[in-house]
Design a protein around this motif. Structure first.
Motif, mmCIF file in Angstrom:
data_model
loop_
_atom_site.group_PDB
_atom_site.id
_atom_site.type_symbol
_atom_site.label_atom_id
_atom_site.label_comp_id
_atom_site.label_asym_id
_atom_site.label_seq_id
_atom_site.Cartn_x
_atom_site.Cartn_y
_atom_site.Cartn_z
ATOM 1 N N TYR A 16 0.867 -1.250 0.027
ATOM 2 C CA TYR A 16 0.044 -0.151 -0.107
ATOM 3 C C TYR A 16 0.836 1.401 -0.146
ATOM 4 O O TYR A 16 1.705 1.470 0.890
ATOM 5 C CB TYR A 16 -0.947 0.022 1.190
ATOM 6 C CG TYR A 16 -1.672 1.176 1.640
ATOM 7 C CD1 TYR A 16 -2.661 1.702 0.582
ATOM 8 C CD2 TYR A 16 -1.376 2.204 2.325
ATOM 9 C CE1 TYR A 16 -3.317 2.768 0.535
ATOM 10 C CE2 TYR A 16 -1.995 3.403 2.687
ATOM 11 C CZ TYR A 16 -3.252 3.659 1.804
ATOM 12 O OH TYR A 16 -3.842 4.976 1.941
ATOM 13 N N SER A 17 0.843 2.119 -1.025
ATOM 14 C CA SER A 17 1.237 3.621 -1.015
ATOM 15 C C SER A 17 0.366 4.290 -1.636
ATOM 16 O O SER A 17 0.198 4.358 -2.867
ATOM 17 C CB SER A 17 2.545 3.219 -1.942
ATOM 18 O OG SER A 17 3.099 4.701 -1.971
ATOM 19 N N LEU A 18 -0.290 5.277 -0.644
ATOM 20 C CA LEU A 18 -1.229 6.336 -1.311
ATOM 21 C C LEU A 18 -0.598 7.105 -2.284
ATOM 22 O O LEU A 18 -1.352 7.688 -3.123
ATOM 23 C CB LEU A 18 -1.932 6.999 -0.039
ATOM 24 C CG LEU A 18 -2.964 7.882 -0.446
ATOM 25 C CD1 LEU A 18 -4.155 7.193 -0.995
ATOM 26 C CD2 LEU A 18 -3.628 8.561 0.813
ATOM 27 N N GLY A 19 0.718 7.356 -2.008
ATOM 28 C CA GLY A 19 1.348 8.345 -2.840
ATOM 29 C C GLY A 19 1.292 7.859 -4.233
ATOM 30 O O GLY A 19 1.195 8.531 -5.424
ATOM 31 N N GLN A 20 1.764 6.434 -4.427
ATOM 32 C CA GLN A 20 1.825 6.088 -5.772
ATOM 33 C C GLN A 20 0.421 5.885 -6.212
ATOM 34 O O GLN A 20 0.470 6.226 -7.632
ATOM 35 C CB GLN A 20 2.521 4.678 -5.682
ATOM 36 C CG GLN A 20 2.737 4.134 -6.976
ATOM 37 C CD GLN A 20 3.077 2.584 -7.135
ATOM 38 O OE1 GLN A 20 2.807 1.596 -6.289
ATOM 39 N NE2 GLN A 20 4.379 2.249 -7.756
ATOM 40 N N ILE A 21 -0.578 5.641 -5.557
ATOM 41 C CA ILE A 21 -1.959 5.493 -6.167
ATOM 42 C C ILE A 21 -2.462 6.872 -6.696
ATOM 43 O O ILE A 21 -2.843 6.877 -7.779
ATOM 44 C CB ILE A 21 -3.103 4.881 -5.136
ATOM 45 C CG1 ILE A 21 -2.648 3.456 -4.762
ATOM 46 C CG2 ILE A 21 -4.446 4.979 -5.427
ATOM 47 C CD1 ILE A 21 -3.228 2.840 -3.547
ATOM 48 N N ALA A 22 -2.189 7.808 -6.067
ATOM 49 C CA ALA A 22 -2.442 9.103 -6.401
ATOM 50 C C ALA A 22 -1.666 9.545 -7.583
ATOM 51 O O ALA A 22 -2.185 10.266 -8.441
ATOM 52 C CB ALA A 22 -2.007 10.130 -5.289
ATOM 53 N N ARG A 23 -0.473 8.970 -7.787
ATOM 54 C CA ARG A 23 0.525 9.622 -8.916
ATOM 55 C C ARG A 23 -0.124 8.768 -10.298
ATOM 56 O O ARG A 23 -0.336 9.269 -11.366
ATOM 57 C CB ARG A 23 1.706 9.294 -8.907
ATOM 58 C CG ARG A 23 2.557 10.269 -7.761
ATOM 59 C CD ARG A 23 4.128 9.953 -7.814
ATOM 60 N NE ARG A 23 4.536 8.701 -7.408
ATOM 61 C CZ ARG A 23 4.701 8.404 -6.100
ATOM 62 N NH1 ARG A 23 4.535 9.401 -5.242
ATOM 63 N NH2 ARG A 23 5.187 7.149 -5.660
ATOM 64 N N ILE A 24 -0.733 7.521 -10.209
ATOM 65 C CA ILE A 24 -1.262 6.748 -11.177
ATOM 66 C C ILE A 24 -2.425 7.315 -11.471
ATOM 67 O O ILE A 24 -2.558 7.695 -12.711
ATOM 68 C CB ILE A 24 -1.633 5.285 -10.865
ATOM 69 C CG1 ILE A 24 -0.230 4.538 -10.506
ATOM 70 C CG2 ILE A 24 -2.545 4.583 -11.800
ATOM 71 C CD1 ILE A 24 -0.346 2.958 -9.821
ATOM 72 N N CYS A 25 -3.402 8.038 -10.756
ATOM 73 C CA CYS A 25 -4.587 8.361 -10.985
ATOM 74 C C CYS A 25 -4.386 10.071 -11.781
ATOM 75 O O CYS A 25 -4.853 10.251 -12.764
ATOM 76 C CB CYS A 25 -5.544 8.847 -9.650
ATOM 77 S SG CYS A 25 -6.156 7.370 -9.169
ATOM 78 N N GLU A 26 -3.378 10.775 -11.173
ATOM 79 C CA GLU A 26 -2.960 11.967 -11.788
ATOM 80 C C GLU A 26 -2.325 11.803 -13.079
ATOM 81 O O GLU A 26 -2.738 12.831 -14.021
ATOM 82 C CB GLU A 26 -2.090 12.837 -10.852
ATOM 83 C CG GLU A 26 -2.584 13.108 -9.552
ATOM 84 C CD GLU A 26 -1.671 13.669 -8.477
ATOM 85 O OE1 GLU A 26 -0.301 13.621 -8.967
ATOM 86 O OE2 GLU A 26 -1.671 13.935 -7.295
#
Length: 220
Positions: free
Chosen positions: A139-149
């Motif tokens: 789990y990495s919210l930062g990576q998840i957010a970057r994928i979305c962005e």
């Protein structure tokens, strides 16, 4: 918003001196199948309509139930999301609220809690929901957010839940886009497991539909 700001003064309380018949009338008037039993500021528990209907003598006072009731409640310092969780998991129509001194402050209806969650959880915003499944260490919210962005998708809100049956982490994302095919494909390229996708989600006015969406959103 503090939990006590959601308290509804119109929700009545039952007193130990009320009779079983009195309680049944009050439950019928409020259309709530459970009501709190309160003695002054002392919260005694929730009185269920089903228990009252099975009671032999309708003239008995509710004091006969003291010590035998479910003392379900929320402390006032908890976040409203905790009250929502309590209402859903315990299937109660109202959630009593106590202060730090264990004194009864009032109650909040389940409908009011759902409305709060809808207004404050970005559910009324257009968009969709994606549920990802992963191991805790992945789990990495930062990576998840970057994928979305990277796909021009903004995360409006997120919830993280551990599935006790599988031990896997489930991450629910509320996004600003209704078309989610490209971001789903991006997650799959990064080897994320996309468990569920809910696209093209309008604002729900029907309570049953809103309930279903809330269950998905808060992972309960």
């Amino acid at each position: 918003m503090p939990l006590d700001a959601l308290i509804e003064p119109t929700i009545p309380v039952l007193k130990p001196s009320d009779t079983v018949d009195d309680a049944l009338r009050m439950i019928a008037e409020t259309h709530l199948e459970q009501l709190p039993l309160v003695n002054g500021k002392n919260y005694l528990g929730m009185v269920k309509e089903s228990i009252l209907l099975d009671w032999e003598n309708p003239d008995d006072e509710l004091s006969v139930f003291e010590g035998r009731l479910n003392r379900l409640f929320c402390h006032v310092q908890l976040h409203p999301f905790e009250a929502v969780k309590m209402a859903i998991q315990n299937k109660v129509p109202v959630v009593p609220v106590l202060n730090q001194e264990q004194e009864y402050l009032g109650s909040i209806s389940r409908d009011a809690l759902f409305y709060y969650l809808g207004e404050n959880g970005s559910l009324n915003e257009p968009g969709g929901i994606i549920v990802l499944e992963m191991k805790l260490g992945d789990y990495s919210l930062g990576q998840i957010a970057r994928i979305c962005e990277g796909e021009n998708v903004i995360i409006l809100n997120s919830r993280v839940y551990t599935n006790t049956q599988t031990g896997m982490l489930e991450v629910t994302l509320k996004t600003n886009k209704q078309e989610l095919q490209t971001v789903v494909a991006a997650f799959e390229r990064f080897e994320y497991t996309v468990k569920e996708v809910y696209g093209d989600l309008p604002a729900y006015d029907d309570l049953a539909q809103r309930y279903k969406l809330l269950m998905t959103y808060i992972n309960m």
